[in-house]
Design a protein around this motif. Structure first.
Motif, mmCIF file in Angstrom:
data_model
loop_
_atom_site.group_PDB
_atom_site.id
_atom_site.type_symbol
_atom_site.label_atom_id
_atom_site.label_comp_id
_atom_site.label_asym_id
_atom_site.label_seq_id
_atom_site.Cartn_x
_atom_site.Cartn_y
_atom_site.Cartn_z
ATOM 1 N N PHE A 5 0.810 -1.267 0.034
ATOM 2 C CA PHE A 5 0.239 -0.010 0.031
ATOM 3 C C PHE A 5 0.965 1.198 -0.126
ATOM 4 O O PHE A 5 2.068 1.188 0.364
ATOM 5 N N GLY A 6 0.385 2.307 -0.494
ATOM 6 C CA GLY A 6 1.217 3.613 -0.651
ATOM 7 C C GLY A 6 0.266 4.746 -1.110
ATOM 8 O O GLY A 6 -1.090 4.652 -1.309
ATOM 9 N N GLN A 7 1.042 5.984 -1.010
ATOM 10 C CA GLN A 7 0.276 7.016 -1.395
ATOM 11 C C GLN A 7 1.181 7.934 -2.462
ATOM 12 O O GLN A 7 2.385 7.887 -2.372
ATOM 13 N N LEU A 8 0.447 8.249 -3.513
ATOM 14 C CA LEU A 8 1.216 9.144 -4.467
ATOM 15 C C LEU A 8 0.833 10.599 -4.238
ATOM 16 O O LEU A 8 -0.298 11.036 -4.451
ATOM 17 N N TYR A 83 4.942 0.640 3.911
ATOM 18 C CA TYR A 83 4.076 1.442 3.277
ATOM 19 C C TYR A 83 4.985 2.503 2.832
ATOM 20 O O TYR A 83 5.528 3.310 3.417
ATOM 21 N N VAL A 84 4.647 2.725 1.458
ATOM 22 C CA VAL A 84 5.517 3.662 0.526
ATOM 23 C C VAL A 84 4.707 4.938 0.376
ATOM 24 O O VAL A 84 3.483 5.082 -0.093
ATOM 25 N N LEU A 85 5.458 6.095 0.557
ATOM 26 C CA LEU A 85 5.143 7.384 0.119
ATOM 27 C C LEU A 85 5.803 8.107 -1.011
ATOM 28 O O LEU A 85 7.123 7.859 -1.007
ATOM 29 N N PHE A 86 5.236 8.313 -2.224
ATOM 30 C CA PHE A 86 5.821 8.721 -3.290
ATOM 31 C C PHE A 86 5.798 10.280 -3.373
ATOM 32 O O PHE A 86 4.739 10.812 -3.585
ATOM 33 N N ASP A 87 6.992 10.788 -3.202
ATOM 34 C CA ASP A 87 6.885 12.442 -2.809
ATOM 35 C C ASP A 87 7.036 12.978 -4.406
ATOM 36 O O ASP A 87 8.382 12.800 -4.623
#
Length: 275
Positions: A5-8, A83-87
């Protein structure tokens, strides 16, 4: 293959994306999640080596990443279970009509990564009707282009009224209510009158899609951070996945959004807005 799971995290320059990612990492870590903020390719290297300007170098970075997806896959596999956050960079064209980012996102989904696009917008735009209309159009265009579960966020809400008192209540802007009222607050100058019909058409377009709403956020306010996290988890399915354990009533409450409209932003208005 384990689902990740993560956020772009996207948005225009100055909207607070990097600050959001840093704050979100701290907040999620306190909830027990292993979080990583991915910095996979740097614009500075491209500008120096290829002698490109800031905009051209950002486009090159995304196109390079699109053509080297196996490398991207190898980098992400190092963070298994995180949990990955793509900045993401602040060049809005990359997310409104350029296709590289959407192609990359499509491949990430094939690798069993469930992403939610979090689109940040500086809340001071609400104090200017013309700019708010532009923000709505940018938000809608990004939603349609990325084709991801999507959360729009008004960042820096604690500073919102420093740029001028709002014409309407906070709920008007977060829920994107009848936008025709905004036209009444546009300047009466000849310049704005010239584009009145264009603004009417843009407002009609946003209302026809009826997709854009916002969540208010102050990065130092745990209450607003938690509301954003709940919305992101619900949109991406994390609450039903291999995340923190929830009881059945809690899961059902999240699913139906059991929250009265009157109390939705009551805390934010009480803390940050003059009565």
């Amino acid at each position: 293959r384990m689902v990740a799971f993560g956020q772009l995290v996207v948005g225009p320059p100055g909207s607070g994306k990097s600050t959001f990612c840093s704050g979100m990492k701290q907040f999620l870590t306190s909830l027990g999640r292993k979080v990583d903020i991915s910095e996979l390719i740097t614009q500075e290297d491209v500008m120096e080596n290829l002698k490109l300007g800031p905009n051209g170098s950002l486009v090159y970075c995304m196109e390079f990443l699109e053509k080297n997806l196996e490398w991207l896959h190898a980098q992400l596999e190092k963070f298994g279970g995180h949990y990955v956050l793509f900045d993401c960079p602040g060049q809005v064209e990359l997310f409104t009509h350029h296709n590289s980012v959407r192609s990359i996102v499509t491949q990430l989904q094939k690798w069993s990564m469930k992403l939610v696009a979090v689109h940040l917008v500086d809340s001071h735009y609400c104090s200017d009707p013309g700019k708010f209309i532009s923000v709505l159009l940018t938000s809608l265009s990004t939603m349609v282009q990325l084709e991801l579960p999507h959360i729009n966020v008004l960042s820096k809400v604690d500073l919102m009224e420093q740029y001028g008192k709002l014409a309407y209540d906070l709920d008007y802007y977060t829920e994107v209510m009848d936008l025709s009222y905004l036209l009444e607050h546009l300047s009466d100058s000849t310049f704005f009158q010239k584009y009145k019909k264009l603004n009417e058409a843009l407002i009609g377009l946003v209302e026809d899609y009826s997709l854009v709403t916002f969540l208010p956020l102050c990065i130092d306010d745990k209450v607003t951070m938690f509301e954003v996290v709940k919305a992101v988890d619900k949109a991406g399915g994390y609450v039903y996945g291999q995340g923190e354990s929830l009881s059945q009533p809690e899961m059902m409450s999240c699913a139906v959004g059991a929250e009265f409209d009157f109390f939705k932003h009551a805390t934010v208005k009480e803390k940050y807005f003059n009565k």
